[in-house]
Design a protein around this motif. Sequence first.
Motif, PDB file in Angstrom:
ATOM      1  N   UNK A   1       0.714  -1.174   0.068  1.00 36.56           N
ATOM      2  CA  UNK A   1      -0.039   0.134   0.044  1.00 36.56           C
ATOM      3  C   UNK A   1       0.974   1.227  -0.071  1.00 36.56           C
ATOM      4  N   UNK A   2       0.268   2.509  -0.558  1.00 34.32           N
ATOM      5  CA  UNK A   2       1.184   3.553  -0.470  1.00 34.32           C
ATOM      6  C   UNK A   2       1.600   4.039   0.894  1.00 34.32           C
ATOM      7  N   UNK A   3       2.765   4.696   0.921  1.00 32.67           N
ATOM      8  CA  UNK A   3       3.112   5.172   2.220  1.00 32.67           C
ATOM      9  C   UNK A   3       3.687   4.008   3.296  1.00 32.67           C
ATOM     10  N   UNK A   4       3.279   2.857   2.669  1.00 31.59           N
ATOM     11  CA  UNK A   4       3.560   1.831   3.923  1.00 31.59           C
ATOM     12  C   UNK A   4       2.344   1.599   4.800  1.00 31.59           C
ATOM     13  N   UNK A   5       1.234   2.328   4.573  1.00 32.72           N
ATOM     14  CA  UNK A   5       0.384   2.197   5.929  1.00 32.72           C
ATOM     15  C   UNK A   5      -0.742   1.209   5.396  1.00 32.72           C
ATOM     16  N   UNK A   6      -1.098   0.549   6.608  1.00 34.54           N
ATOM     17  CA  UNK A   6      -2.172  -0.736   6.376  1.00 34.54           C
ATOM     18  C   UNK A   6      -2.903  -0.670   7.349  1.00 34.54           C
ATOM     19  N   UNK A   7      -4.087  -1.362   7.206  1.00 35.06           N
ATOM     20  CA  UNK A   7      -4.971  -1.441   8.347  1.00 35.06           C
ATOM     21  C   UNK A   7      -4.132  -2.372   9.299  1.00 35.06           C
ATOM     22  N   UNK A   8      -4.426  -2.249  10.789  1.00 36.10           N
ATOM     23  CA  UNK A   8      -3.823  -2.912  11.590  1.00 36.10           C
ATOM     24  C   UNK A   8      -2.640  -2.429  12.040  1.00 36.10           C
ATOM     25  N   UNK A   9      -1.869  -1.435  11.437  1.00 36.74           N
ATOM     26  CA  UNK A   9      -0.975  -0.750  11.873  1.00 36.74           C
ATOM     27  C   UNK A   9      -1.153   0.100  13.305  1.00 36.74           C
ATOM     28  N   UNK A  10      -0.169   0.344  14.063  1.00 36.04           N
ATOM     29  CA  UNK A  10      -0.386   1.122  15.168  1.00 36.04           C
ATOM     30  C   UNK A  10      -0.297   2.466  15.173  1.00 36.04           C
ATOM     31  N   UNK A  11      -1.200   3.225  16.081  1.00 38.44           N
ATOM     32  CA  UNK A  11      -1.274   4.781  15.874  1.00 38.44           C
ATOM     33  C   UNK A  11       0.374   5.357  15.738  1.00 38.44           C
ATOM     34  N   UNK A  12       1.306   4.907  16.669  1.00 38.85           N
ATOM     35  CA  UNK A  12       2.491   5.359  16.682  1.00 38.85           C
ATOM     36  C   UNK A  12       3.213   5.448  15.255  1.00 38.85           C
ATOM     37  N   UNK A  13       2.840   4.382  14.425  1.00 38.82           N
ATOM     38  CA  UNK A  13       3.594   4.268  12.985  1.00 38.82           C
ATOM     39  C   UNK A  13       2.847   5.395  12.104  1.00 38.82           C
ATOM     40  N   UNK A  14       1.597   5.616  12.481  1.00 35.05           N
ATOM     41  CA  UNK A  14       0.874   6.828  11.797  1.00 35.05           C
ATOM     42  C   UNK A  14       1.585   8.204  11.911  1.00 35.05           C
ATOM     43  N   UNK A  15       1.741   8.428  13.197  1.00 35.97           N
ATOM     44  CA  UNK A  15       2.407   9.468  13.688  1.00 35.97           C
ATOM     45  C   UNK A  15       3.619   9.844  13.011  1.00 35.97           C
ATOM     46  N   UNK A  16       4.444   8.816  13.135  1.00 32.65           N
ATOM     47  CA  UNK A  16       6.037   8.529  12.413  1.00 32.65           C
ATOM     48  C   UNK A  16       5.743   9.129  11.181  1.00 32.65           C
ATOM     49  N   UNK A  17       5.067   8.259  10.205  1.00 31.50           N
ATOM     50  CA  UNK A  17       4.863   8.634   8.966  1.00 31.50           C
ATOM     51  C   UNK A  17       4.464  10.078   8.379  1.00 31.50           C
ATOM     52  N   UNK A  18       3.350  10.574   9.332  1.00 30.04           N
ATOM     53  CA  UNK A  18       3.026  11.972   9.295  1.00 30.04           C
ATOM     54  C   UNK A  18       4.097  12.901   9.682  1.00 30.04           C
ATOM     55  N   UNK A  19       5.111  12.491  10.135  1.00 30.20           N
ATOM     56  CA  UNK A  19       6.220  13.578  10.780  1.00 30.20           C
ATOM     57  C   UNK A  19       5.776  14.199  12.179  1.00 30.20           C
TER      58      UNK A  19
END
Length: 363
Positions: free
Chosen positions: A270-288
């Motif tokens: 998936x784009x940006x390496x973001x998938x369902x099931x990923x933790x919130x911490x990873x999403x914060x990291x991707x967003x910067x």
Amino acid sequence: MKRLFVLVALIFPLALSAQTKLSETVAADFSARVAHHYTLKNDSITGYIAEQLNRSGAGGLDIDSTMFNLKNDLPALDAALKYLYQYSDCNRQRFITNLRNMDLQTNSVFPLATYTANKYKNDTKALLEDKSDFLKTYTGPVTGKQPPAAMAQATASASSTASTSTGETAAAGTTTTTAEGTAPAAAATTVVDTRSWEVKPLFQVRTPEQLVEMYGKDNVTQRDATDLAGTKEGEAYVIYPDTDDELEVQFDGENGNILTFSHFPSKWKSPYGIKAGDPLEKLIKVNGRPFRINAFEWTNGGLVRDWQGGALEGKGVVIQLKANNTGDPKQYDQVTGDKTLRSDLPVLKKLDVIIQSVAFKSN
């Protein structure tokens, strides 16, 4: 002596500027060498860079196009240098060696090394920690790519490229180069999955018939479409329905397509390496940076409301979160109701918040 001080005062800013800015020639040389090495099978350096760009979001929706044209995307070029520096353990001499291994022109190597070492000298600890986390899930380079074809050819060639997809298993007796060196590839299994798990061709598809041609009539079905807030939005087509790899495609004419993932684990890249099931911490990291979300158990509950100017701002990414650990009412009540929350609120970590669904809209 006074003249000497004046001369030093004039020269020093110029020398400093030379170390903090790349010339167009040097940037173009690095871009060209990355593009060339990305066409080579199992290239450890560009494979590492591409995956980190993809996971961080710096590579955009089409990582291949980015890798083949870094000179026209300077933020991505800077990020590529950062990840090459990280790949080199933030060691300048090792970084220089890797630049030479990419066949950079001699007069490009030292400007690149100086520029990168200066730019990221205060980020060494964070980069090394990120590398350690990255290697826990990195499965090796996926290179051997060809420059992207014209948009009209993308769909037609999708099925023929399945054998070179990320899901392909290496044959017995071959080796795969990784960021940590060369290691034997896994032995071939009896059944080899040759399906393509690349999502980028799906942003170019415009009809259900094209989906059927790409994935087979038994693997595509039609359903009523709803957005992540639960609002009905016409019809959608689902690839591999009722499996962990289910993916919903919604056509929006010339406005592009919407791809929605709600199942995990999933093989899709998936784009940006973001998938369902990923933790919130990873999403914060991707967003910067932290962002704001709607509180749970209310209208649009769990949807990201505002990326707060982060890397995902304006990228067509819509995400709904859910809390797995809701057993403590005192904690859960803090994040429910008609309000918005900061994603770095400590209680969200205790509630084990993860991505429930993610939708990507092509621009």
